[in-house]
Design a protein around this motif. Structure first.
Motif, PDB file in Angstrom:
ATOM      1  N   SER A 113      -4.486  -4.666   5.481  1.00 59.89           N
ATOM      2  CA  SER A 113      -3.384  -5.551   5.818  1.00 59.89           C
ATOM      3  C   SER A 113      -3.828  -6.431   6.980  1.00 59.89           C
ATOM      4  N   VAL A 114      -3.562  -7.728   6.875  1.00 59.35           N
ATOM      5  CA  VAL A 114      -3.908  -8.662   7.932  1.00 59.35           C
ATOM      6  C   VAL A 114      -2.601  -9.201   8.487  1.00 59.35           C
ATOM      7  N   ARG A 115      -2.415  -8.983   9.817  1.00 55.17           N
ATOM      8  CA  ARG A 115      -1.128  -9.301  10.424  1.00 55.17           C
ATOM      9  C   ARG A 115      -1.297 -10.184  11.656  1.00 55.17           C
ATOM     10  N   ARG A 116      -0.227 -10.832  11.952  1.00 52.59           N
ATOM     11  CA  ARG A 116      -0.045 -11.534  13.213  1.00 52.59           C
ATOM     12  C   ARG A 116       1.203 -10.893  13.780  1.00 52.59           C
ATOM     13  N   LYS A 117       2.319 -11.583  13.805  1.00 49.18           N
ATOM     14  CA  LYS A 117       3.580 -10.912  14.127  1.00 49.18           C
ATOM     15  C   LYS A 117       4.079 -10.166  12.906  1.00 49.18           C
ATOM     16  N   LYS A 118       3.687 -10.653  11.736  1.00 51.35           N
ATOM     17  CA  LYS A 118       3.991  -9.973  10.480  1.00 51.35           C
ATOM     18  C   LYS A 118       2.785 -10.130   9.560  1.00 51.35           C
ATOM     19  N   GLN A 119       2.763  -9.363   8.501  1.00 54.47           N
ATOM     20  CA  GLN A 119       1.643  -9.410   7.560  1.00 54.47           C
ATOM     21  C   GLN A 119       1.579 -10.778   6.892  1.00 54.47           C
ATOM     22  N   PHE A 120       0.387 -11.345   6.872  1.00 54.01           N
ATOM     23  CA  PHE A 120       0.227 -12.619   6.176  1.00 54.01           C
ATOM     24  C   PHE A 120      -0.830 -12.572   5.074  1.00 54.01           C
ATOM     25  N   ALA A 121      -1.590 -11.477   5.001  1.00 55.61           N
ATOM     26  CA  ALA A 121      -2.602 -11.387   3.950  1.00 55.61           C
ATOM     27  C   ALA A 121      -2.968  -9.934   3.666  1.00 55.61           C
ATOM     28  N   LEU A 122      -3.527  -9.714   2.485  1.00 58.35           N
ATOM     29  CA  LEU A 122      -4.100  -8.429   2.088  1.00 58.35           C
ATOM     30  C   LEU A 122      -5.500  -8.702   1.559  1.00 58.35           C
ATOM     31  N   LEU A 123      -6.447  -7.857   1.952  1.00 62.23           N
ATOM     32  CA  LEU A 123      -7.813  -7.945   1.437  1.00 62.23           C
ATOM     33  C   LEU A 123      -8.034  -6.700   0.584  1.00 62.23           C
ATOM     34  N   VAL A 124      -8.233  -6.906  -0.717  1.00 68.54           N
ATOM     35  CA  VAL A 124      -8.185  -5.797  -1.665  1.00 68.54           C
ATOM     36  C   VAL A 124      -9.407  -5.770  -2.584  1.00 68.54           C
ATOM     37  N   PRO A 125     -10.284  -4.766  -2.428  1.00 72.54           N
ATOM     38  CA  PRO A 125     -11.323  -4.581  -3.436  1.00 72.54           C
ATOM     39  C   PRO A 125     -10.689  -3.878  -4.636  1.00 72.54           C
ATOM     40  N   ALA A 126     -10.058  -4.657  -5.503  1.00 73.12           N
ATOM     41  CA  ALA A 126      -9.183  -4.130  -6.553  1.00 73.12           C
ATOM     42  C   ALA A 126      -9.908  -3.255  -7.574  1.00 73.12           C
ATOM     43  N   THR A 127     -11.001  -3.765  -8.099  1.00 72.94           N
ATOM     44  CA  THR A 127     -11.801  -3.008  -9.070  1.00 72.94           C
ATOM     45  C   THR A 127     -13.273  -3.262  -8.762  1.00 72.94           C
ATOM     46  N   LYS A 128     -14.140  -2.693  -9.560  1.00 73.16           N
ATOM     47  CA  LYS A 128     -15.573  -2.930  -9.363  1.00 73.16           C
ATOM     48  C   LYS A 128     -15.953  -4.374  -9.666  1.00 73.16           C
ATOM     49  N   THR A 129     -15.094  -5.074 -10.411  1.00 77.19           N
ATOM     50  CA  THR A 129     -15.428  -6.442 -10.813  1.00 77.19           C
ATOM     51  C   THR A 129     -14.456  -7.496 -10.281  1.00 77.19           C
TER      52      THR A 129
END
Length: 185
Positions: A113-129
């Protein structure tokens, strides 16, 4: 532990009359193995809001960043079998960190989770591809690489899917992230 988590733990005790440790003990007696089982139990049997149920579930399963000794453990776990996406994560982290001193990276079990005052992004290694970047830009029409998110249950409004980081990592992606960062201030 960040101030928001401390406040939530204090409010849990005020609202329910039981401490976080007491709730963890109650939940552990039920022998739940999954996050969703704990959420359902607390919401159904104890009238918990989603936020409080989520807090207790995360702490019970020790699946939040504050419950592990090193947040690096969570990153290692996320990228196991997906190590080829680690350079992309590092590159995104460096670019996003340059937005301002108030950027916080909070690793969870399966995403950061990437936040400032609130979450603004998600970095997700979703699958192998597939790597996904969730971006919170409510009201923004999808365009270019930005598409509406239909998978994260409202945690973000949009996402960018990356299959080939060398070809798909772009200034456009960083611009969308910067816009979300600015909106989160």
């Amino acid at each position: 532990m960040d101030q928001a988590a401390k406040t939530m733990i204090e409010n849990l005790h005020k609202k329910t009359g039981k401490s976080l440790d007491e709730w963890i003990s109650i939940v552990k007696k039920e022998n739940f193995a999954k996050h969703g089982e704990i959420l359902k139990y607390l919401k159904t049997n104890h009238d918990f809001t989603h936020g409080f149920a989520n807090l207790v579930a995360l702490k019970t399963l020790k699946s939040d960043a504050g419950s592990v000794n090193e947040t690096d453990e969570l990153i290692t776990k996320q990228y196991k079998g997906k190590e080829h996406f680690l350079p992309l994560f590092e590159k995104l982290k460096k670019e996003i960190s340059a937005f301002g001193k108030d950027v916080e990276f909070a690793p969870k079990n399966s995403y950061v989770s990437v936040r400032r005052k609130k979450q603004f992004a998600l970095l997700v290694p979703a699958t192998k591809t597939r790597y996904e970047v969730g971006i919170n830009l409510k009201g923004q029409e999808p365009k270019g690489i930005l598409e509406l998110d239909t998978k994260s249950s409202g945690m973000v409004s949009h996402r960018v899917m990356i299959i080939n980081p060398e070809e798909q990592y772009s200034k456009e992606l960083i611009n969308w992230l910067k816009k979300a960062y600015e909106a989160a201030g």
